[in-house]
Scaffold this active site. Structure first.
Site, PDB file in Angstrom:
ATOM      1  N   ARG A   1       0.824  -1.214   0.000  1.00 28.50           N
ATOM      2  CA  ARG A   1       0.000   0.000   0.000  1.00 28.50           C
ATOM      3  C   ARG A   1       0.858   1.264   0.000  1.00 28.50           C
ATOM      4  O   ARG A   1       0.467   2.302  -0.539  1.00 28.50           O
ATOM      5  CB  ARG A   1      -0.934   0.001   1.212  1.00 28.50           C
ATOM      6  CG  ARG A   1      -1.968   1.147   1.178  1.00 28.50           C
ATOM      7  CD  ARG A   1      -2.936   1.029   2.319  1.00 28.50           C
ATOM      8  NE  ARG A   1      -3.983   2.044   2.256  1.00 28.50           N
ATOM      9  CZ  ARG A   1      -4.215   2.936   3.209  1.00 28.50           C
ATOM     10  NH1 ARG A   1      -3.475   2.953   4.305  1.00 28.50           N
ATOM     11  NH2 ARG A   1      -5.195   3.813   3.077  1.00 28.50           N
TER      12      ARG A   1
ATOM     13  N   ILE B   1      -7.197   8.114  -0.712  1.00 26.57           N
ATOM     14  CA  ILE B   1      -6.932   6.699  -0.940  1.00 26.57           C
ATOM     15  C   ILE B   1      -7.736   5.946   0.115  1.00 26.57           C
ATOM     16  O   ILE B   1      -7.631   6.223   1.312  1.00 26.57           O
ATOM     17  CB  ILE B   1      -5.425   6.361  -0.873  1.00 26.57           C
ATOM     18  CG1 ILE B   1      -5.218   4.844  -0.967  1.00 26.57           C
ATOM     19  CG2 ILE B   1      -4.756   6.944   0.355  1.00 26.57           C
ATOM     20  CD1 ILE B   1      -3.754   4.433  -1.086  1.00 26.57           C
ATOM     21  N   SER B   2      -8.584   5.048  -0.320  1.00 34.69           N
ATOM     22  CA  SER B   2      -9.506   4.359   0.583  1.00 34.69           C
ATOM     23  C   SER B   2      -8.763   3.556   1.641  1.00 34.69           C
ATOM     24  O   SER B   2      -7.621   3.115   1.446  1.00 34.69           O
ATOM     25  CB  SER B   2     -10.419   3.414  -0.204  1.00 34.69           C
ATOM     26  OG  SER B   2     -11.301   4.124  -1.035  1.00 34.69           O
ATOM     27  N   SER B   3      -9.435   3.348   2.751  1.00 31.36           N
ATOM     28  CA  SER B   3      -8.937   2.429   3.771  1.00 31.36           C
ATOM     29  C   SER B   3      -8.702   1.060   3.141  1.00 31.36           C
ATOM     30  O   SER B   3      -9.506   0.606   2.316  1.00 31.36           O
ATOM     31  CB  SER B   3      -9.965   2.310   4.891  1.00 31.36           C
ATOM     32  OG  SER B   3      -9.789   1.118   5.618  1.00 31.36           O
ATOM     33  N   PRO B   4      -7.623   0.361   3.514  1.00 35.63           N
ATOM     34  CA  PRO B   4      -7.426  -0.990   2.974  1.00 35.63           C
ATOM     35  C   PRO B   4      -8.556  -1.942   3.362  1.00 35.63           C
ATOM     36  O   PRO B   4      -8.847  -2.886   2.626  1.00 35.63           O
ATOM     37  CB  PRO B   4      -6.079  -1.430   3.565  1.00 35.63           C
ATOM     38  CG  PRO B   4      -5.838  -0.521   4.716  1.00 35.63           C
ATOM     39  CD  PRO B   4      -6.511   0.774   4.388  1.00 35.63           C
TER      40      PRO B   4
END
Length: 209
Positions: free
Chosen positions: A32, A58-61
């Site tokens: 990431r 950037i979205s949460s994983p």
């Protein structure tokens, strides 16, 4: 060291969401940190959404893992993503799907995402600078379509580009809240298969920037 951090991040995801083995393998294979802006590198392996340029995130994983798994990933070939952003979601998809197509409407994000994906050698990911609401007709139909931004409704162009029997997953704006819905295409129309959960995504916007 980073691969250990990525593994531990996936452990934290798995505590909160029962990961499909293929999704877990995909998440562990993509670092990431590559997709996180320099000022936030030290937060790369947390479960937080992180700020990027152009008022995007950037979205949460955890969110990336969920959205990937919600696509019902077994025995499918192609996926179209609406909203490439950093390229992280597309990179994860590339480890599961043979062909990944992703559209980004903000040119600066498109340029950076394409460079990251190329640097990682992810040759099965194709990125286009365009209005995502129009889809990518050239390679249609797609087995799956994934919205990485919140829509008020699903444009007809994207319904047309989804394979009959295919699945579309999207955050949908309903009144004052967003919910993730999974649709299936039957008889050339979308039917809600399942309402999955509440969410918070940036909105889908018309045009390019």
């Amino acid at each position: 060291m980073n691969s250990i951090k990525n593994h531990l991040m996936c452990e934290e995801i798995h505590k909160r969401f029962n990961l499909h083995p293929k999704v877990r393998e995909a998440m562990e294979s993509i670092e990431r940190e590559v997709f996180v802006p320099a000022p936030f590198k030290h937060f790369a392996y947390t479960l937080n959404a992180l700020s990027m340029q152009a008022q995007q995130y950037i979205s949460s994983p955890l969110t990336v893992a969920k959205m990937t798994q919600y696509l019902e990933i077994d025995h499918v070939d192609s996926v179209l993503e609406i909203g490439c952003g950093s390229g992280y979601q597309a990179a994860v998809l590339s480890q599961i799907f043979r062909r990944v197509f992703s559209i980004e409407r903000i040119e600066s994000l498109y340029i950076e995402a394409r460079l990251r994906l190329k640097t990682l050698g992810l040759d099965n990911v194709h990125v286009k600078f365009a209005d995502g609401n129009k889809g990518w007709e050239r390679y249609a139909p797609y087995d799956r379509i994934l919205f990485s931004a919140c829509a008020k409704n699903i444009p007809q162009a994207l319904i047309d580009q989804l394979e009959e029997g295919g699945i579309l997953v999207a955050p949908i704006q309903e009144n004052n809240e967003q919910v993730i819905k999974r649709f299936v295409k039957q008889n050339n129309a979308l039917r809600v298969q399942k309402v999955l959960e509440k969410c918070l995504f940036v909105p889908v916007v018309d045009g390019v920037q």
